[in-house]
Structures are given as C-alpha cells and as structure tokens.
Write an enzyme that holds these catalytic residues in place. Structure first.
Site, PDB file in Angstrom:
ATOM      1  N   TYR A   1       4.906   3.219   6.155  1.00 57.85           N
ATOM      2  CA  TYR A   1       3.938   2.380   6.746  1.00 57.85           C
ATOM      3  C   TYR A   1       4.392   1.426   7.597  1.00 57.85           C
ATOM      4  O   TYR A   1       5.180   0.644   7.483  1.00 57.85           O
ATOM      5  CB  TYR A   1       3.279   1.602   5.665  1.00 57.85           C
TER       6      TYR A   1
ATOM      7  N   ASP B   1      12.182   0.485  11.356  1.00 55.40           N
ATOM      8  CA  ASP B   1      11.236  -0.354  11.013  1.00 55.40           C
ATOM      9  C   ASP B   1      11.735  -0.960   9.685  1.00 55.40           C
ATOM     10  O   ASP B   1      11.711  -0.342   8.656  1.00 55.40           O
ATOM     11  CB  ASP B   1       9.838   0.316  10.876  1.00 55.40           C
TER      12      ASP B   1
ATOM     13  N   LYS C   1       8.698 -10.169   7.118  1.00 53.22           N
ATOM     14  CA  LYS C   1       8.627 -10.708   5.541  1.00 53.22           C
ATOM     15  C   LYS C   1       9.784 -11.696   5.539  1.00 53.22           C
ATOM     16  O   LYS C   1       9.638 -12.863   6.129  1.00 53.22           O
ATOM     17  CB  LYS C   1       8.959  -9.547   5.102  1.00 53.22           C
TER      18      LYS C   1
HETATM   19  P1  KE4 Z   1       2.535  -7.006   8.194  1.00 50.45           P
HETATM   20  O1  KE4 Z   1       1.633  -6.641   9.469  1.00 50.45           O
HETATM   21  O2  KE4 Z   1       1.831  -6.763   6.967  1.00 50.45           O
HETATM   22  O3  KE4 Z   1       3.240  -8.290   8.266  1.00 50.45           O
HETATM   23  O4  KE4 Z   1       3.628  -5.767   8.580  1.00 50.45           O
HETATM   24  C1  KE4 Z   1       3.375  -4.400   8.432  1.00 50.45           C
HETATM   25  C2  KE4 Z   1       4.618  -3.849   7.803  1.00 50.45           C
HETATM   26  C3  KE4 Z   1       5.291  -2.785   8.694  1.00 50.45           C
HETATM   27  N1  KE4 Z   1       6.288  -2.336   8.484  1.00 50.45           N
HETATM   28  C4  KE4 Z   1       6.966  -2.105   6.941  1.00 50.45           C
HETATM   29  C5  KE4 Z   1       7.799  -1.366   6.316  1.00 50.45           C
HETATM   30  C6  KE4 Z   1       5.827  -2.746   5.879  1.00 50.45           C
HETATM   31  O5  KE4 Z   1       6.070  -2.864   4.585  1.00 50.45           O
HETATM   32  C7  KE4 Z   1       4.725  -3.554   6.350  1.00 50.45           C
HETATM   33  C8  KE4 Z   1       3.852  -4.227   5.315  1.00 50.45           C
HETATM   34  N2  KE4 Z   1       4.363  -3.930   4.086  1.00 50.45           N
HETATM   35  C9  KE4 Z   1       2.916  -4.102   3.202  1.00 50.45           C
HETATM   36  C10 KE4 Z   1       3.303  -3.760   1.912  1.00 50.45           C
HETATM   37  N3  KE4 Z   1       4.357  -2.712   1.648  1.00 50.45           N
HETATM   38  C11 KE4 Z   1       2.391  -5.295   3.230  1.00 50.45           C
HETATM   39  C12 KE4 Z   1       1.434  -5.883   1.980  1.00 50.45           C
HETATM   40  C13 KE4 Z   1      -0.030  -5.694   2.446  1.00 50.45           C
HETATM   41  O6  KE4 Z   1      -0.419  -4.649   3.342  1.00 50.45           O
HETATM   42  O7  KE4 Z   1      -1.036  -6.510   2.016  1.00 50.45           O
END
Ligand code: KE4
Length: 434
Positions: free
Chosen positions: A147, A242, A270
């Site tokens: 993701y 990523d 994060k």
């Molecule tokens: P954000 O746009 O949510 O800040 O980051 C996206 C993203 C990009 N790359 C990786 C490897 C990620 O894990 C994420 C976001 N992670 C999720 C949970 N695994 C965020 C939680 C959510 O979607 O509420």
C-alpha cells in the site's frame, strides 16, 4: 432484559456517521473488519489510550506507526508548546525545514535532497511523478498487497485498508491510470522480471515497501531487494523504496540501512512527523533537481514544511538512539515469542512475522511470505481474537493486514500483560466462546 446504557463512544459514532462517511476519516478505523463499534479516544499518554467512557487500553496501533516515542512524550509536548506561540504556518521558508531536511539526509544517506509534504500519499504520488519525468516512461510496477497511500496509481491490488475491506482495486480509478500500474508478487523476482521483459522501455519505476507492512508484516526474502536493484540498473528503471512505515522504524536509516540496498528515491511519513502530518520524498540529487522550482516537475503544498510539524519531526528524529532500537527489538521479540507460545498452548494455528518493533500475528499455519499466503489467513479468527483483546484492555490494529507497533513507552510488563490477554483470548477462541 434491561437495555444496556449506550456508551459515549456509541453515541458519538451515531453522530459521526451523520457527518463523516462511515463515521471516520480513514476506513480501517471503523472496525468494519473486526465487528463492533470503535471506541472514541479522548486522550493518550505513553503506551496507553483512554476512550470517552474512561476505558484505557495498551495501544499497539500507535497511530499506525508514527509514535515510536509513545503518546505525548514530555519533550515533544514542550517543543510544540513553545513553537505554537510563534505561529502554526507561514507559507514561507523557515529554519525548521532546513534543520529537519539536514537530519533526514544525515540519517538516510541515499537521500541527498528531500521535499516535505503532508502525508505518505503525497510523497509516493510525487516520487512516481519524478520517476516518470526522468525516464519519460509511464508505467510503474507495484506489488500486490503493498500500500502506497490512496493515489489513483496505487489503488490497484492495494494492501492495508483496501485489502482489509475487500476492495484492493478501488472504483473511481480511471482505466487508463490503472493500465499503467503493473502488479508483481512480493518476494517473487521472476514476476518482476517477466513484467520488465514484457514492458521493456516503458517502466518508469518499481515502487516497493522494503519491509511489507500493509499485508501484515512480511520481510523481504533473501536477495529480493538486491534483485530489484539489479533489474532497475539493467533497465534504467527508478527504484523507489516506500519507507513510510519502515523509515526510522526498522533502524535510524530505515530498511535500506538494514538490508544495504540503496534506492534512487525514498518515500517517508509517520515517524518523520512525530504524530503531526508530515510526509517526504527524496533521493538522488539529479532526480530531485527536477522538482519545481529547481526543475519543471510540479509539486506544491500550502502546509508543506509548516513550522509546527517540522518542530515535531525534529524532536522525533533527534531522539532516535541506538539503545532505543535495541530495546524495541527486544520487546518485539518478547511479544512475538509470547504470542507464538500462547497460540501453541491453545492449539490455534498462528504465524507471527516480526521486523524489530513491528509485527503481525497471522491466523495461518504459515509460512506467510507474500500476499497469497497472507490473505489465506483466517480473518474471522483474527476478528474474534481482536474483540477478546479489546475486552481485556489491549488495543491491536482492527485488521489482520496491519502491523502491531511497539514504542519507547511500552514496558516488559505491558508485553507480559498482552501475552496473558492473548492466551486467554486464544483459549476462548479455541473453545468457541470468543
Ligand atoms: P498516509 O497518506 O496515510 O500518510 O500514508 C500512506 C502510506 C504510504 N505508504 C505506506 C507503506 C503506508 O503504510 C501508508 C499508510 N499506512 C496506513 C496503515 N498501514 C495508514 C492508516 C490508514 O490508512 O488509516
């Protein structure tokens, strides 16, 4: 039977659903995959969160990864209190951006230049734009179950909430966009080689979570990341790591420091914001020189690099120490070993994948080394286990396909209490009364 008084969380959830789609601002929070309604959190400190009904939980979501120092660490609170009085955002350059930028480049040597944005999604969207500009190619290769945020190009067989909710390829993504996203299998180099051969000269980037976290935790197989590096060198493809989860989590230098593979671009999020909205992308100076206003690749953001978020990021990264990682790794091993032992004692098939201070207990006899094996897990069993843990004051991620995060605030006693709760929940599951 007297009606149970509705909890404050339940009342809030009803009101929330009248104004927010699904009552939440991010799908996985709605507990759709585990049943029941989510507690509304009122405050948190250290490793604990407290809901609006006064219940406290040992937290393993930790805001999905940013809080490696725990909730509301005193030093961060002091730094933010001091900064907020000077203004939240100016839309103009600040010294804090330079300080955090220098910190990132020092901690992650492959990052020679960095641009701050407001989320991991913005970081990955921007990184592939740079790769497409640099190569004048359109296609990207991603991995099923990984993701990279909710950018259109990535919502094709995506992990995290997309897999959790059973919509790994989202409606609303233009067919032409999806056609430029090629899907390989994580830890399967041959699947990548076949795509590169079939689409030679048209692949701009391979984007990968160097330690997969969004199908649950799946570490890279020996040689997998090295093989991607070789393929990219051979075919002139930009390799994007990523590291939104693994950055500053797997090690101070991220997963690339652990595995010794140098990507061309890195996406971060994060931990880099210490709990405030910060994302970043960066890497080779020649690639980043293409980003406006240095170059023609346009990317912008009203709140990018705002001094409050930068202050939080500076505090978070400045307080990463070698002893902290040693302690987190030991706690991670203790929790992983304890969950495995509890499952063996209860006679429940469980495979715990761990990468330092993040882990996933898969309800699966294992091994779990890719998307197919991860998604073969018993999600109903995970849901029942989750509800048992919540009842016992432990707050794991409400999804089989996410990581459990430890922090500097978690103690050995917290982990032992978690293992006891898991033992009880697993025995109840086995007995069919979870
Ligand atoms: P954000 O746009 O949510 O800040 O980051 C996206 C993203 C990009 N790359 C990786 C490897 C990620 O894990 C994420 C976001 N992670 C999720 C949970 N695994 C965020 C939680 C959510 O979607 O509420």
């Amino acid at each position: 039977m007297p009606r149970l008084a509705r909890t404050e969380s339940s009342k809030l959830f009803s009101r929330a659903r009248r104004v927010l789609p699904g009552g939440v601002d991010s799908p996985v929070r709605a507990f759709g995959a585990v049943g029941g309604e989510p507690p509304f959190i009122e405050r948190a400190r250290g490793a604990r969160i407290r809901d609006v009904d006064g219940r406290t939980y040992i937290d393993y979501v930790m805001s999905w990864g940013p809080l490696i120092h725990g909730h509301a660490p005193a030093g961060l609170t002091r730094a933010l209190r001091s900064a907020v009085g000077r203004g939240a955002s100016f839309g103009a350059p600040t010294a804090q951006e330079v300080e955090l930028g220098r910190l990132v480049c020092r901690l992650i040597p492959s990052v020679e230049r960095v641009r701050f944005v407001n989320s991991g999604t913005e970081a990955t969207m921007s990184a592939i734009r740079v790769a497409r500009a640099a190569t004048t190619r359109d296609r990207i290769i991603k991995f099923a179950g990984c993701y990279h945020g909710h950018g259109d190009a990535f919502l094709v067989q995506a992990g995290s909430g997309a897999t959790t909710l059973g919509v790994p390829t989202s409606p609303g993504v233009a067919r032409a966009t999806a056609a430029d996203t090629l899907i390989a299998d994580y830890n399967d180099l041959d699947s990548v080689t076949r795509l590169c051969r079939a689409h030679r000269e048209s692949v701009a980037a391979i984007i990968v979570e160097p330690i997969a976290g969004n199908m649950g935790v799946v570490p890279p197989a020996d040689g997998f990341l090295e093989g991607l590096r070789e393929l990219c060198d051979r075919d002139g493809i930009v390799l994007i790591f990523d590291e939104v989860i693994s950055g500053f989590r797997a090690a101070r230098g991220g997963a690339q420091a652990v595995y010794g593979v140098r990507p061309d671009l890195t996406c971060l999020g994060k931990i880099i914001g210490g709990g405030l909205p910060v994302g970043a992308y960066g890497g080779r100076a020649d690639l980043m020189a293409r980003v406006a206003p240095a170059g023609p690749v346009y990317q912008a953001g009203t709140l990018s690099g705002n001094p409050l978020a930068m202050t939080a990021g500076i505090w978070a990264l400045s307080n990463l120490s070698a002893p902290l990682y040693r302690r987190l790794a030991a706690l991670g091993r203790r929790l992983a070993d304890g969950l495995s032992a509890a499952a063996r004692a209860a006679g429940v098939p469980l495979t715990v994948n761990a990468a330092g201070s993040v882990l996933t207990p898969f309800f699966n006899a294992g091994p779990v080394n890719g998307y197919a094996s991860a998604t073969a897990s018993d999600t109903a069993a995970y849901a029942a286990f989750f509800r048992g843990m919540l009842r016992r004051g432990i707050y794991p991620p409400p999804s089989q396909f996410e990581g459990w995060f430890l922090s500097a605030a978690h103690t050995g006693q917290d982990v032992d209490r978690t293992i006891r709760a898991a033992s009880q929940s697993l025995k109840a599951l086995r007995a069919g009364d979870a």
